[in-house]
Design a protein around this motif. Structure first.
Motif, PDB file in Angstrom:
ATOM      1  N   SER A 268      -0.335   9.608   5.716  1.00  9.11           N
ATOM      2  CA  SER A 268       0.307  10.420   4.683  1.00  9.11           C
ATOM      3  C   SER A 268       1.623  10.999   5.197  1.00  9.11           C
ATOM      4  O   SER A 268       2.651  10.968   4.502  1.00  9.11           O
ATOM      5  CB  SER A 268      -0.646  11.543   4.268  1.00  9.11           C
ATOM      6  OG  SER A 268      -0.042  12.414   3.338  1.00  9.11           O
ATOM      7  N   LYS A 269       1.603  11.489   6.436  1.00  6.17           N
ATOM      8  CA  LYS A 269       2.815  12.062   7.024  1.00  6.17           C
ATOM      9  C   LYS A 269       3.875  10.990   7.257  1.00  6.17           C
ATOM     10  O   LYS A 269       5.053  11.184   6.954  1.00  6.17           O
ATOM     11  CB  LYS A 269       2.472  12.756   8.342  1.00  6.17           C
ATOM     12  CG  LYS A 269       3.681  13.397   9.014  1.00  6.17           C
ATOM     13  CD  LYS A 269       3.316  14.058  10.337  1.00  6.17           C
ATOM     14  CE  LYS A 269       4.542  14.651  11.010  1.00  6.17           C
ATOM     15  NZ  LYS A 269       4.216  15.241  12.336  1.00  6.17           N
TER      16      LYS A 269
ATOM     17  N   GLY B  73       5.326  10.025   4.028  1.00  2.00           N
ATOM     18  CA  GLY B  73       6.001  11.121   3.331  1.00  2.00           C
ATOM     19  C   GLY B  73       5.475  11.348   1.937  1.00  2.00           C
ATOM     20  O   GLY B  73       6.207  11.831   1.058  1.00  2.00           O
ATOM     21  N   VAL B  74       4.182  11.009   1.712  1.00  2.00           N
ATOM     22  CA  VAL B  74       3.588  11.215   0.384  1.00  2.00           C
ATOM     23  C   VAL B  74       2.224  11.885   0.558  1.00  2.00           C
ATOM     24  O   VAL B  74       1.515  11.632   1.542  1.00  2.00           O
ATOM     25  CB  VAL B  74       3.410   9.891  -0.393  1.00  2.00           C
ATOM     26  CG1 VAL B  74       4.763   9.256  -0.665  1.00  2.00           C
ATOM     27  CG2 VAL B  74       2.508   8.920   0.355  1.00  2.00           C
ATOM     28  N   PRO B  75       1.823  12.749  -0.375  1.00  2.00           N
ATOM     29  CA  PRO B  75       0.510  13.390  -0.268  1.00  2.00           C
ATOM     30  C   PRO B  75      -0.620  12.395  -0.533  1.00  2.00           C
ATOM     31  O   PRO B  75      -0.490  11.496  -1.369  1.00  2.00           O
ATOM     32  CB  PRO B  75       0.548  14.473  -1.349  1.00  2.00           C
ATOM     33  CG  PRO B  75       1.556  13.994  -2.345  1.00  2.00           C
ATOM     34  CD  PRO B  75       2.582  13.244  -1.563  1.00  2.00           C
ATOM     35  N   MET B  76      -1.715  12.535   0.203  1.00  2.00           N
ATOM     36  CA  MET B  76      -2.925  11.745  -0.002  1.00  2.00           C
ATOM     37  C   MET B  76      -4.105  12.695   0.074  1.00  2.00           C
ATOM     38  O   MET B  76      -4.044  13.722   0.747  1.00  2.00           O
ATOM     39  CB  MET B  76      -3.033  10.632   1.050  1.00  2.00           C
ATOM     40  CG  MET B  76      -1.977   9.548   0.898  1.00  2.00           C
ATOM     41  SD  MET B  76      -1.781   8.468   2.375  1.00  2.00           S
ATOM     42  CE  MET B  76      -3.481   8.070   2.771  1.00  2.00           C
ATOM     43  N   THR B  77      -5.191  12.372  -0.601  1.00  2.00           N
ATOM     44  CA  THR B  77      -6.347  13.268  -0.670  1.00  2.00           C
ATOM     45  C   THR B  77      -7.467  12.781   0.232  1.00  2.00           C
ATOM     46  O   THR B  77      -7.915  11.634   0.138  1.00  2.00           O
ATOM     47  CB  THR B  77      -6.873  13.362  -2.120  1.00  2.00           C
ATOM     48  OG1 THR B  77      -5.833  13.870  -2.961  1.00  2.00           O
ATOM     49  CG2 THR B  77      -8.084  14.286  -2.192  1.00  2.00           C
ATOM     50  N   HIS B  78      -7.927  13.670   1.101  1.00  2.00           N
ATOM     51  CA  HIS B  78      -8.989  13.355   2.054  1.00  2.00           C
ATOM     52  C   HIS B  78     -10.357  13.519   1.395  1.00  2.00           C
ATOM     53  O   HIS B  78     -10.639  14.528   0.761  1.00  2.00           O
ATOM     54  CB  HIS B  78      -8.873  14.303   3.257  1.00  2.00           C
ATOM     55  CG  HIS B  78      -9.948  14.130   4.270  1.00  2.00           C
ATOM     56  ND1 HIS B  78     -10.495  15.191   4.967  1.00  2.00           N
ATOM     57  CD2 HIS B  78     -10.600  13.024   4.710  1.00  2.00           C
ATOM     58  CE1 HIS B  78     -11.420  14.743   5.796  1.00  2.00           C
ATOM     59  NE2 HIS B  78     -11.508  13.438   5.660  1.00  2.00           N
ATOM     60  N   VAL B  79     -11.224  12.501   1.592  1.00  2.00           N
ATOM     61  CA  VAL B  79     -12.595  12.549   1.074  1.00  2.00           C
ATOM     62  C   VAL B  79     -13.549  12.309   2.241  1.00  2.00           C
ATOM     63  O   VAL B  79     -13.735  11.171   2.675  1.00  2.00           O
ATOM     64  CB  VAL B  79     -12.832  11.487  -0.021  1.00  2.00           C
ATOM     65  CG1 VAL B  79     -14.244  11.633  -0.595  1.00  2.00           C
ATOM     66  CG2 VAL B  79     -11.784  11.597  -1.121  1.00  2.00           C
TER      67      VAL B  79
ATOM     68  N   LEU C 252       0.830  -1.198   0.000  1.00  2.00           N
ATOM     69  CA  LEU C 252       0.000   0.000   0.000  1.00  2.00           C
ATOM     70  C   LEU C 252       0.869   1.254   0.000  1.00  2.00           C
ATOM     71  O   LEU C 252       0.596   2.220  -0.709  1.00  2.00           O
ATOM     72  CB  LEU C 252      -0.916   0.007   1.228  1.00  2.00           C
ATOM     73  CG  LEU C 252      -1.862   1.202   1.347  1.00  2.00           C
ATOM     74  CD1 LEU C 252      -2.917   1.183   0.242  1.00  2.00           C
ATOM     75  CD2 LEU C 252      -2.542   1.216   2.717  1.00  2.00           C
ATOM     76  N   ALA C 253       1.950   1.233   0.774  1.00  2.00           N
ATOM     77  CA  ALA C 253       2.870   2.368   0.823  1.00  2.00           C
ATOM     78  C   ALA C 253       3.493   2.605  -0.551  1.00  2.00           C
ATOM     79  O   ALA C 253       3.622   3.759  -1.001  1.00  2.00           O
ATOM     80  CB  ALA C 253       3.950   2.116   1.867  1.00  2.00           C
ATOM     81  N   ALA C 254       3.864   1.527  -1.215  1.00  2.00           N
ATOM     82  CA  ALA C 254       4.462   1.645  -2.545  1.00  2.00           C
ATOM     83  C   ALA C 254       3.459   2.211  -3.545  1.00  2.00           C
ATOM     84  O   ALA C 254       3.802   3.061  -4.381  1.00  2.00           O
ATOM     85  CB  ALA C 254       4.962   0.277  -3.019  1.00  2.00           C
TER      86      ALA C 254
ATOM     87  N   ILE D   8      -2.254  13.255  18.965  1.00  2.00           N
ATOM     88  CA  ILE D   8      -2.247  12.849  17.553  1.00  2.00           C
ATOM     89  C   ILE D   8      -2.576  14.049  16.669  1.00  2.00           C
ATOM     90  O   ILE D   8      -1.915  14.286  15.647  1.00  2.00           O
ATOM     91  CB  ILE D   8      -3.249  11.711  17.297  1.00  2.00           C
ATOM     92  CG1 ILE D   8      -2.838  10.444  18.055  1.00  2.00           C
ATOM     93  CG2 ILE D   8      -3.343  11.409  15.799  1.00  2.00           C
ATOM     94  CD1 ILE D   8      -3.869   9.330  17.975  1.00  2.00           C
ATOM     95  N   ALA D   9      -3.598  14.817  17.068  1.00  2.00           N
ATOM     96  CA  ALA D   9      -3.985  15.998  16.286  1.00  2.00           C
ATOM     97  C   ALA D   9      -2.830  16.982  16.181  1.00  2.00           C
ATOM     98  O   ALA D   9      -2.561  17.558  15.115  1.00  2.00           O
ATOM     99  CB  ALA D   9      -5.204  16.661  16.922  1.00  2.00           C
ATOM    100  N   LYS D  10      -2.120  17.163  17.283  1.00  2.00           N
ATOM    101  CA  LYS D  10      -0.982  18.082  17.286  1.00  2.00           C
ATOM    102  C   LYS D  10       0.132  17.571  16.391  1.00  2.00           C
ATOM    103  O   LYS D  10       0.789  18.354  15.682  1.00  2.00           O
ATOM    104  CB  LYS D  10      -0.463  18.263  18.709  1.00  2.00           C
ATOM    105  CG  LYS D  10       0.660  19.285  18.834  1.00  2.00           C
ATOM    106  CD  LYS D  10       1.088  19.475  20.285  1.00  2.00           C
ATOM    107  CE  LYS D  10       2.200  20.498  20.424  1.00  2.00           C
ATOM    108  NZ  LYS D  10       2.609  20.672  21.843  1.00  2.00           N
ATOM    109  N   SER D  11       0.322  16.250  16.356  1.00  2.00           N
ATOM    110  CA  SER D  11       1.441  15.691  15.580  1.00  2.00           C
ATOM    111  C   SER D  11       1.256  15.898  14.078  1.00  2.00           C
ATOM    112  O   SER D  11       2.252  15.946  13.340  1.00  2.00           O
ATOM    113  CB  SER D  11       1.572  14.191  15.880  1.00  2.00           C
ATOM    114  OG  SER D  11       0.529  13.444  15.258  1.00  2.00           O
TER     115      SER D  11
END
Length: 330
Positions: A176-177, A180-186, A143-145, A321-324
């Motif tokens: 995503s963090k 280290g890759v961008p992901m789109t939130h739906v 999945l990461a790949a 978690i929210a802060k991280s």
């Protein structure tokens, strides 16, 4: 009328109202109780409520009516509970999603987690990364790949949630963090809508608690489970690998609880009555079987002090978690 006499009458009226409210608290409940579910019908939260309301009604001697009110990461339902009287006739079935995270993510929300008091946890939900059937990944590393390749191709992987600021949103953002890759939130109003679009190939993944309905979709090949978020195998997904076994998401391990809450200033006799009812509910064999079949781990008995302490610990954990991920209210 003299000022002193007016004050005396106001004091007497207030005292009578306090005595009347105290008497009502001692006799609670004398009418149906509303169980507020902060998501639409058909999702996991709604299914839990429909396992609980019948034995809870039997335990409390009054009907327990389910009200579904989705939207704004569950905060609309939470706000309705806070706007109701502190009389125990509206009990909130919730989780950190609505009470801890939503106020951090939605600027218009003015309540704080501390405005609510947890009476008892009912269940803990193991979680999994569910994916559309055609997504080419069988474990967390694959999945990461895939996520890395999708981002490189300019088509970031999409992830569903039950609303901005929900736990599922935070987990997608944290994944995503971590990768280290961008992901789109739906975002969706509820889990049922998210699952519908996952089955319909409209979104790539959904990091979520799950139950028999989701495992049936998996058996039918309509979607897949890529990884579970506990180190140990999960009962309903025994052959699915854990994120703990991966390199890319080794520390990506989470679960979430469902509990019952009232306004913090609800009188103690009412809180004790609801707590006593929920204690009886947890001994109901049909409830246990129903939750077990849904993949839920039934909560052990909690004292009121234990329930409140576990909620305060969740506040600290989820705010961290929210802060991280740098969550900012919008």
């Amino acid at each position: 009328m003299s000022l002193d006499r007016r004050h005396l009458l106001q004091f007497a009226a207030a005292s009578l109202a306090t005595l009347a409210f105290g008497a009502a608290a001692q006799s609670y409940p004398t009418k149906p109780v509303t169980l507020m579910v902060p998501y639409p019908p058909g999702g996991l939260s709604d299914n839990i409520a429909r396992r609980v309301n019948v034995p809870l009604a039997a335990a409390m001697g009054q009907p327990v009516i389910i009200e579904n009110l989705g939207g704004a990461s569950g905060s609309i339902a939470a706000q309705k509970v806070l706007h109701a009287p502190s009389d125990g006739y509206m009990v909130f079935q919730g989780s950190p999603n609505e009470l801890i995270l939503a106020p951090l993510a939605i600027a218009s929300i003015k309540y704080k987690p501390e405005d609510f008091r947890q009476i008892h946890r009912i269940a803990l939900a193991p979680m999994a990364i569910l994916a559309r059937a055609g997504l080419p990944a069988k474990n967390a590393d694959e999945l990461a790949a895939y996520a890395a390749k999708a981002a490189k191709d300019g088509k970031p992987m999409t992830y569903a949630s039950v609303g901005v600021g929900s736990f599922y949103h935070l987990l997608g953002a944290k994944m995503s963090k971590d990768l280290g890759v961008p992901m789109t939130h739906v975002p969706y109003k509820g889990a049922a809508d998210a699952i519908r679009d996952l089955v319909g190939d409209q979104v790539d993944i959904f990091i979520t608690p799950y139950g028999l309905a989701q495992t049936e979709f998996i058996k039918q090949g309509k979607m897949k489970a890529v990884a579970v978020l506990t180190p140990q195998p999960q009962r309903l997904l025994p052959g699915v690998p854990s994120t703990a076994d991966s390199k890319a998401l080794k520390n990506f391990q989470y679960e979430i609880g469902t509990g019952y809450f009232v306004k913090r200033d609800t009188p103690e006799p009412i809180v004790q009555a609801v707590h006593k009812g929920l204690q009886k509910v947890l001994t109901d064999t049909q409830l246990k079987a129903g939750l077990f079949a849904m993949g839920q781990e039934v909560s052990p008995a909690q004292s009121l002090a234990d329930a409140d302490a576990s909620y305060k610990q969740e506040i600290a954990t989820f705010q961290a978690i929210a802060k991280s991920i740098g969550l900012v209210a919008q």
